[in-house]
Design an enzyme around this catalytic site. Structure first.
Site, PDB file in Angstrom:
ATOM      1  N   LYS A 121      -3.854  -2.020   5.704  1.00  0.00           N
ATOM      2  CA  LYS A 121      -4.668  -2.953   4.961  1.00  0.00           C
ATOM      3  C   LYS A 121      -5.744  -3.543   5.865  1.00  0.00           C
ATOM      4  CE  LYS A 121      -5.041  -4.779   0.868  1.00  0.00           C
ATOM      5  NZ  LYS A 121      -6.252  -5.511   1.077  1.00  0.00           N
TER       6      LYS A 121
ATOM      7  N   HIS B 151       0.858  -1.187   0.000  1.00  0.00           N
ATOM      8  CA  HIS B 151       0.000   0.000   0.000  1.00  0.00           C
ATOM      9  C   HIS B 151       0.894   1.237   0.000  1.00  0.00           C
ATOM     10  CE1 HIS B 151       0.813   0.477   4.265  1.00  0.00           C
ATOM     11  NE2 HIS B 151       0.190  -0.640   4.588  1.00  0.00           N
TER      12      HIS B 151
ATOM     13  N   CYS C   3       1.587  -7.793  15.059  1.00  0.00           N
ATOM     14  CA  CYS C   3       2.891  -7.142  15.304  1.00  0.00           C
ATOM     15  C   CYS C   3       4.021  -8.159  15.334  1.00  0.00           C
ATOM     16  CB  CYS C   3       2.927  -6.410  16.637  1.00  0.00           C
ATOM     17  SG  CYS C   3       1.772  -5.058  16.825  1.00  0.00           S
TER      18      CYS C   3
HETATM   19  N1  MSP Z   1       8.488  -6.960   8.538  1.00  0.00           N
HETATM   20  C1  MSP Z   1       8.524  -5.874   9.449  1.00  0.00           C
HETATM   21  C2  MSP Z   1       9.806  -5.083   9.316  1.00  0.00           C
HETATM   22  C3  MSP Z   1      11.057  -5.849   9.507  1.00  0.00           C
HETATM   23  S1  MSP Z   1      12.484  -4.876   9.261  1.00  0.00           S
HETATM   24  C4  MSP Z   1      13.748  -5.822   9.792  1.00  0.00           C
HETATM   25  C5  MSP Z   1       7.341  -4.943   9.187  1.00  0.00           C
HETATM   26  N2  MSP Z   1       6.814  -5.008   7.965  1.00  0.00           N
HETATM   27  S2  MSP Z   1       5.529  -4.194   7.439  1.00  0.00           S
HETATM   28  O1  MSP Z   1       5.246  -4.754   6.131  1.00  0.00           O
HETATM   29  O2  MSP Z   1       4.493  -4.225   8.409  1.00  0.00           O
HETATM   30  O3  MSP Z   1       5.898  -2.726   7.186  1.00  0.00           O
HETATM   31  C6  MSP Z   1       7.006  -2.057   7.543  1.00  0.00           C
HETATM   32  C7  MSP Z   1       7.066  -0.625   7.132  1.00  0.00           C
HETATM   33  O4  MSP Z   1       6.066  -0.196   6.190  1.00  0.00           O
HETATM   34  C8  MSP Z   1       6.871   0.336   8.281  1.00  0.00           C
HETATM   35  O5  MSP Z   1       7.938   0.420   9.138  1.00  0.00           O
HETATM   36  C9  MSP Z   1       6.769   1.594   7.500  1.00  0.00           C
HETATM   37  O6  MSP Z   1       8.046   1.947   7.056  1.00  0.00           O
HETATM   38  C10 MSP Z   1       5.892   1.185   6.336  1.00  0.00           C
HETATM   39  N3  MSP Z   1       4.485   1.479   6.612  1.00  0.00           N
HETATM   40  C11 MSP Z   1       3.454   0.610   6.817  1.00  0.00           C
HETATM   41  N4  MSP Z   1       2.305   1.326   7.021  1.00  0.00           N
HETATM   42  C12 MSP Z   1       2.571   2.645   6.955  1.00  0.00           C
HETATM   43  C13 MSP Z   1       1.824   3.833   7.053  1.00  0.00           C
HETATM   44  N5  MSP Z   1       0.536   3.864   7.234  1.00  0.00           N
HETATM   45  N6  MSP Z   1       2.512   5.000   6.936  1.00  0.00           N
HETATM   46  C14 MSP Z   1       3.859   5.046   6.700  1.00  0.00           C
HETATM   47  N7  MSP Z   1       4.575   3.954   6.608  1.00  0.00           N
HETATM   48  C15 MSP Z   1       3.970   2.743   6.742  1.00  0.00           C
HETATM   49  O7  MSP Z   1       6.962  -4.201  10.063  1.00  0.00           O
END
Ligand code: MSP
Length: 521
Positions: free
Chosen positions: A308, A21, A133
């Protein structure tokens, strides 16, 4: 091969079970713009992104879809995550998947090294776990459920019930690193940025660190603990290590030496993992800690963190299909102060596209090249004597280039774009003031007309170079229109503000609108 200083920068590795997204896209384009900037400035740059493929979340999603977890992640990575990079025009140097052997084998080696060094022990554990998480939740993030979840404890982030887990686990002695971490934040004040993120991390560590459970035995979708095959390594320990395994930790000492340590850009939701647990793991292994961790804010849609699972998710292609990848990159990187939350709305995106890209930058490019075609048969005229107004433009270009580079050093793409935009605004004002169409009517003013159009074209040359890390596609078109030999990305970025690079006599081509009018549904 570049001879500049090493600049290794990473995105978080994304959970492939969520479809990409605009929040994921935001982090990715920010890191890509920073990497492109350093690469074009001559630094020895490496940009890494990838996917985080183990853990319970993935296992459950695969089961729900009736396939094995490996089939599940393979499908998602190929169908959704590789294409995201093309959608957003990302020039990553590598893509790591945590199911690759190059990663799995080195993770086992790393964890074994911590075990041998006495930083890992076996213990009993009982706590509330959030699968969303992939984390045992601290007290502050546990809230009482409402509605369907009345009477249950739920995760403050996901609003879903927590699971009480009770297991024999292996623990990492995180508590031993409290003082060393506090010392790190003190001696390297820029280790965590921005300031608000740093303060949060410091007070969290000051309040005391508990040892960290780093293995799970209730399921097997993960990397096996090398000395106890009934356990898999906790998904976050596995995931954080991607930053090291991708650059040759344990296999290619020369590559590791050349790249490591990295800068990590992460959303603020995963700051503690990167600024507390990860440096402690590295200290325990006797490796260098990262050069820095930058936490950006959340994209909010309708006032809520876009996600999502909360159905506010917007796919990046919804934006790029209408406005293009340059506009996506420009919009998110310029409209939101990097480090703070920012609200996304279609109205704001549309308004900025029209005002800044179509009318501001795009129109400047079209009218300048069109006037050179019309008044000088498409050949860049020489500049003659310059006036205060001309010199003012030269000064603005030089200052913008210096200011933008300083902003990028501070991890502030928004401030860099604002600095560069002073050129767009100044040149548009300059053209209006000097009215080349009026000068063209008077043959005696021909030298002056030449100076004005040279100034505009040379300003555009600087803009093409300075904006190329942010808008690779439009700047490439502009570069070609300006008749330049050589590749745009080879133009030395830190010299972009020098005046007089564009050679009079160069042939200029007309240019189709860089940011055409869009029809929105
Ligand atoms: N898999 C872990 C990260 C492991 S790093 C060793 C994780 N993944 S995630 O798919 O949930 O997303 C990570 C990143 O996506 C967030 O840290 C952020 O950088 C970005 N974002 C997800 N949702 C977001 C928003 N709504 N706004 C901005 N960034 C967002 O966590």
């Amino acid at each position: 091969m570049s001879t500049g200083q090493s600049f290794y920068i990473t995105t978080p590795i994304y959970y492939p079970s969520d479809l990409p997204h605009i929040g994921h896209g935001y982090t990715t384009v920010a890191v890509d713009a920073l990497a492109r900037w350093h690469r074009q400035a001559g630094d020895d740059t490496w940009m890494l992104t990838g996917t985080d493929e183990h853990g319970q979340k993935m296992l459950r999603a695969a089961a729900a879809n009736g396939v094995t977890p490996q089939e599940w992640v393979d499908r998602l990575v190929t169908e959704s995550w590789f294409p995201l990079l093309r959608t957003l025009d990302v020039a990553n140097d590598d893509f790591i998947r945590t199911t690759q052997p190059r990663h799995e084998e080195r993770v086992q080696e790393f964890v074994k090294a911590l075990y041998d060094r006495g930083y890992i022990y076996a213990g009993e554990y009982e706590a509330l776990y959030c699968v969303g998480c992939e984390e045992f939740k601290p007290e502050a993030e546990i809230v009482d459920g409402t509605g369907a979840f009345e009477g249950l404890k739920v995760c403050a982030i996901h609003s879903k019930p927590l699971e009480l887990l009770q297991e024999k686990n292996y623990f990492f002695k995180l508590s031993e690193f409290q003082d060393k971490l506090l010392e790190l934040y003190k001696t390297e004040p820029d280790f965590v940025r921005p300031e608000s993120a740093r303060n949060e991390v410091v007070s969290f560590v000051r309040s005391g660190l508990k040892d960290l459970s780093i293995s799970r035995s209730a399921f097997d979708w993960g990397i096996t603990v090398p000395w106890d095959p009934s356990h898999v390594i906790y998904v976050w320990v596995d995931a954080l290590l991607n930053y090291a395994t991708a650059v040759g930790y344990g296999t290619d000492p020369a590559q590791f030496e050349r790249r490591w340590p990295a800068y990590h850009v992460v959303g603020k939701d995963i700051l503690r993992f990167h600024a507390v647990i990860w440096p402690a793991m590295l200290m325990a292994a006797g490796l260098d800690v990262p050069r820095g961790v930058f936490a950006h804010g959340w994209l909010l849609v309708g006032g809520e963190k876009m996600s999502k699972s909360k159905l506010t998710g917007i796919a990046p292609t919804e934006i790029t299909d209408v406005f293009g990848s340059d506009a996506y990159r420009f919009y998110f990187l310029s409209a939101i102060a990097f480090g703070q939350d920012g609200s996304f709305s279609w109205e704001d995106l549309s308004a900025r596209y029209q005002a800044e890209l179509a009318n501001g930058f795009g129109n400047l490019a079209s009218r300048t090249t069109a006037m050179i075609e019309k008044y000088f048969e498409g050949v860049v005229p020489p500049a003659s004597e310059d006036t205060d107004g001309d010199r003012e433009i030269q000064r603005i270009v030089a200052d913008a280039a210096t200011g933008a580079d300083a902003a990028m050093e501070r991890f502030r793409p928004d401030e860099a774009i604002a600095a560069i935009w002073t050129i767009v605004d100044a040149l548009n004002g300059y053209i209006t003031e000097n009215a080349p169409w009026a000068l063209a009517k008077d043959p005696a003013q021909r030298p002056r007309l030449g100076t004005v159009l040279y100034t505009a074209a040379e300003g555009l040359r600087a803009l093409a170079v300075l904006l190329s890390p942010f808008m690779p596609e439009a700047t490439q078109k502009l570069w070609i229109a300006l008749g330049h030999a050589g590749r745009l990305q080879d133009q030395p970025l830190r010299e972009a503000g020098a005046w007089g690079v564009l050679v009079p006599g160069t042939s200029v081509n007309g240019i189709a609108p860089l940011f055409p009018r869009v029809e929105q549904a």
